[in-house]
Design an enzyme around this catalytic site. Structure first.
Site, PDB file in Angstrom:
ATOM      1  CB  THR A   1      -0.936   0.005   1.292  1.00  0.00           C
ATOM      2  OG1 THR A   1      -1.625  -1.052   1.454  1.00  0.00           O
ATOM      3  CG2 THR A   1      -1.724   1.082   1.385  1.00  0.00           C
ATOM      4  CD  GLU A   2      -1.328   4.994  -0.350  1.00  0.00           C
ATOM      5  OE1 GLU A   2      -0.948   5.491  -1.402  1.00  0.00           O
ATOM      6  OE2 GLU A   2      -2.575   5.118  -0.252  1.00  0.00           O
ATOM      7  CG  LEU A   3       4.993   2.571  -4.397  1.00  0.00           C
ATOM      8  CD1 LEU A   3       5.521   3.584  -5.414  1.00  0.00           C
ATOM      9  CD2 LEU A   3       4.839   1.227  -5.059  1.00  0.00           C
TER      10      LEU A   3
END
Length: 441
Positions: free
Chosen positions: A146-148
């Site tokens: 998630t979100e890198l």
């Protein structure tokens, strides 16, 4: 020979309706169905469907030379199944080409990886991989959090789950003088390979493509690929990681974004540039070095840290309260409760609470359905209070988690014993010979 690794992220949360304090205890449905349907239908028409068709045509016209990867959150897939099933069908057509890779992530697009002492992260990743395999017949081998979000600790956990690689942000404060255009490995577990986003070139497409004030405007496929062609010879892979809504939504069709995309395979072939999926990149290349990331990084804002989601007291309070009941929720077999648990974990809810200012603040408010971050916090906490009451209704707060777990195991064991006894009784009654009745004279 240089290669481009395209990865597109797709996520849509289940947005919360306006939920008042007086709704707590009386209304257990939390979602803004009208808004969710309107948004995903609009994005499907502007982006998902035309972009998928464009990429399918590009794959066919290039004889399979063009390749891409997608990371689609589980909650986005559920919204597609509800409102735009034709989008699922179009992804199935892409999967059949063999030129598309699907990445694993958390099912709920959650921040569960930041809970080190919880099983929630691993459970969500397994659930997401299962969903991808059931829909597209593809078992993910590369992970995108998630979100890198990435750190050495997260890398070790991802490696332990059997993934060969992970993709993350090419943050300057992590790479330093190093280039993102190489394959690296996790410092705490060198078996896990790491691909870093070239955020400068990715943002050229996502944010600057239609900016008339940009000194490189207009951006053409030939110009963009010439930048890649002129990179140092040793930098042989450029990771372009971006939101799929770049095509048709963030950059609308009138900007020429689809024509730019369509032209890439032609000019790439002229310059000797390939397209590869993340798994292809990792299979062909060895890491040149390890990257040390002791504290989590992300794609967001100038800091590339977690402040977009956990940067203020409102966000941290909501985060702690949500995950504080995680163990109790996982003891439940209530399907509705578990579904709400996933939907409430989406990182978007915390993003809406951001109080960051200036340019970053403008970006946060652009995606938020609330007028202020304080409104987002109050609405979320009202919903969360009702959800916690429902959890406590099943598992009283006065009973500790170990005792609850022990009681549930005892109940399950008794249930299995009763079922076995009933089965034995049924078999015995079937085996018993029927008594003959005497005939009347």
């Amino acid at each position: 020979m240089k290669s481009i690794c395209f990865y597109f992220q797709i996520h849509q949360p289940f947005r919360l309706k306006r939920y008042r304090f007086f709704d707590i205890g009386s209304d257990h449905y939390y979602y803004d169905d009208y808004n969710d349907e309107e948004i995903i239908r609009r994005i499907a028409n502007n982006c998902y469907l035309p972009a998928n068709q464009t990429i399918l045509n590009m794959i066919k016209e290039s004889d399979g030379a063009f390749k891409v990867a997608y990371s689609i959150s589980g909650v986005a897939l559920e919204q597609m199944e509800l409102y735009v099933p034709e989008v699922i069908d179009s992804f199935k057509e892409l999967a059949k080409t063999g030129c598309v890779e699907f990445l694993a992530e958390t099912f709920a697009h959650s921040l569960a990886s930041l809970q080190e002492d919880s099983d929630e992260f691993e459970l969500q990743v397994k659930q997401h991989s299962k969903k991808i395999q059931s829909l597209f017949g593809y078992k993910p081998t590369v992970f995108r959090n998630t979100e890198l979000i990435y750190s050495d600790d997260i890398g070790s956990r991802v490696s332990a789950m059997g993934f060969k690689g992970i993709i993350t942000e090419g943050a300057k404060h992590v790479l330093g003088w190093k280039s993102p255009n190489y394959v690296y490995c996790c410092a705490s577990n060198p078996q896990l390979k790491v691909l870093c986003k070239n955020f400068k070139m990715s943002d050229d497409i996502t944010f600057r493509f239609s900016d008339w004030g940009w000194d490189q405007y207009p951006l053409t496929a030939e110009k963009f690929l010439s930048w890649i062609e002129n990179l140092p010879a040793s930098e042989d892979v450029v990771n372009l990681f971006m939101n799929y809504e770049t095509f048709g939504e963030m950059q609308n069709a009138g900007t020429g974004i689809f024509e730019f995309l369509k032209a890439l395979p032609y000019f790439a072939s002229q310059m000797g540039i390939n397209f590869e999926t993340p798994s292809m990149v990792l299979q062909k290349r060895k890491p040149i070095d390890q990257i040390n990331v002791p504290y989590p990084i992300s794609w967001a804002d100038e800091e590339r840290d977690l402040s977009a989601w956990l940067g203020n007291e409102l966000q941290r309070s909501a985060f702690d309260k949500l995950y504080g009941i995680g163990e109790r929720v996982r003891l439940s077999n209530d399907r509705r409760l578990l579904q709400d648990w996933y939907y409430l974990q989406s990182s978007d809810h915390f993003y809406y609470m951001s109080t960051k200012h200036f340019s970053d603040g403008a970006m946060h408010s652009h995606f938020s359905p609330y007028d202020t971050p304080y409104e987002a916090f109050m609405n979320y906490m009202n919903v969360l209070s009702d959800f916690i009451d429902r959890v406590n209704g099943q598992f009283p707060e006065g009973v500790d988690n170990e005792e609850l777990n022990s009681l549930l195991k005892t109940i399950d064991a008794q249930g299995e014993l009763i079922a076995n006894l009933e089965k034995q009784l049924q078999n015995a009654s079937l085996a018993e010979p029927k008594k003959k009745t005497a005939k009347k004279c």
